[in-house]
Enzyme design. Sequence first.
Site, PDB file in Angstrom:
ATOM      1  N   ASP A 193     -50.568  24.320 -18.845  1.00 58.91           N
ATOM      2  CA  ASP A 193     -51.388  24.565 -17.574  1.00 58.91           C
ATOM      3  C   ASP A 193     -52.439  23.695 -17.092  1.00 58.91           C
ATOM      4  O   ASP A 193     -52.503  22.750 -17.012  1.00 58.91           O
ATOM      5  CB  ASP A 193     -51.540  26.200 -18.070  1.00 58.91           C
ATOM      6  CG  ASP A 193     -51.352  27.374 -16.567  1.00 58.91           C
ATOM      7  OD1 ASP A 193     -51.322  26.613 -16.089  1.00 58.91           O
ATOM      8  OD2 ASP A 193     -50.980  28.488 -16.817  1.00 58.91           O
ATOM      9  N   GLY A 213     -52.039  20.122 -16.755  1.00 64.09           N
ATOM     10  CA  GLY A 213     -51.277  19.178 -15.867  1.00 64.09           C
ATOM     11  C   GLY A 213     -49.871  20.216 -15.919  1.00 64.09           C
ATOM     12  O   GLY A 213     -50.153  21.246 -15.555  1.00 64.09           O
ATOM     13  N   PHE A 215     -46.417  21.277 -14.590  1.00 62.83           N
ATOM     14  CA  PHE A 215     -44.886  21.545 -14.728  1.00 62.83           C
ATOM     15  C   PHE A 215     -43.847  20.867 -14.397  1.00 62.83           C
ATOM     16  O   PHE A 215     -43.322  21.089 -14.406  1.00 62.83           O
ATOM     17  CB  PHE A 215     -45.032  22.549 -15.879  1.00 62.83           C
ATOM     18  CG  PHE A 215     -44.483  24.159 -14.992  1.00 62.83           C
ATOM     19  CD1 PHE A 215     -44.023  24.133 -13.266  1.00 62.83           C
ATOM     20  CD2 PHE A 215     -45.581  25.144 -15.159  1.00 62.83           C
ATOM     21  CE1 PHE A 215     -44.902  25.531 -12.432  1.00 62.83           C
ATOM     22  CE2 PHE A 215     -45.521  26.501 -14.231  1.00 62.83           C
ATOM     23  CZ  PHE A 215     -45.432  26.207 -13.668  1.00 62.83           C
ATOM     24  N   HIS A 232     -39.636  32.901 -12.375  1.00 60.66           N
ATOM     25  CA  HIS A 232     -39.431  34.304 -11.287  1.00 60.66           C
ATOM     26  C   HIS A 232     -40.156  33.743 -10.127  1.00 60.66           C
ATOM     27  O   HIS A 232     -40.527  34.039  -9.299  1.00 60.66           O
ATOM     28  CB  HIS A 232     -39.207  35.965 -11.965  1.00 60.66           C
ATOM     29  CG  HIS A 232     -40.848  35.963 -12.058  1.00 60.66           C
ATOM     30  ND1 HIS A 232     -40.577  37.481 -12.758  1.00 60.66           N
ATOM     31  CD2 HIS A 232     -42.134  35.584 -12.422  1.00 60.66           C
ATOM     32  CE1 HIS A 232     -42.460  37.369 -12.911  1.00 60.66           C
ATOM     33  NE2 HIS A 232     -42.453  36.267 -13.420  1.00 60.66           N
TER      34      HIS A 232
END
Length: 317
Positions: A193, A213, A215, A232
Amino acid sequence: MSERPLEARLWDLMRGALVTRALGILAELGIADALAAGPRPVEELASETGADRDSLRRFLRALASDGVFVEVSPGVFGNTEASELLRTGGDWRDFAHLFGTVWHRAAGELEADGEATFPRIYGAEFWAWLAAHPEERAAFDRAMNEGGGDRVERLAALDWRGDETVVDVGGGNGSLLVALLARHPGLQGIVFDLPETNRDEASFGERIAFVPGSFFESVPPADVYVLSTILHDWPDEQAAAILRTVRAAAPEDARLVLLESVIPDGNEPHGAKWLDLLMLALFAGRERDEKQWRELLEQTGFEPVRVQDGVVEARCR
């Protein structure tokens, strides 16, 4: 018991914004904590919290009519089972704060134009705004624990070989992975994360590492990738970009597990149908139905294996 009149049902829906705001205000004031030892006069509560006595009584009276708090005698209020959930240490207090303040304002400006309202109101994208407001980031991370027990059970119940390395992509404080590895002692884990996430690395032990990091750029190699209520938050283009990042790092035999809602067809009540509107307001994100999940996975290099409400599984193609 007869069905409630249509007018009463509409009234309950229309007053929802007031209920949400009242819950947010009382959560911020810490009223449920102040009532932990038992009922107290509203004068005491107002003096202790700095609230206006008359306003506080009116908020409590309204919420008590819906079973959140109780007026045990005129002007004297206590907790109920529902308001106990708003005490410090429970994730619902943070949810009430977010829904009743930051999210409430964003939802109140929502239009039918497909655009997120949060950036226009707050002058920054939601994630950048959180990074600049550490207390709100901490409240958000704590709130995301709500329902965590159910997500852990769904994840732990999947078939595990027993020696896999699992990356929790966007894993927040790491609580999901900590709980999973407690149930499967042969697994190794990586919480991936942004560096500003609030986490208790002391709870990770020797089998879990934190890797900072984005994504959108890269993720660590692993046997299993878990994304819990991540996609979502994003419209299809960005959600696809996240999945392509995962696919680029994944070995050919890797698995993908999404802990996400799958919106049912028809008029069946489902919380995700309302959460979908919040995702629109905050990020222009969306909840998805089965067809939308399958299309998103297939266009990003994954083959859907199971698409059911709560768990979406796929393998690399």
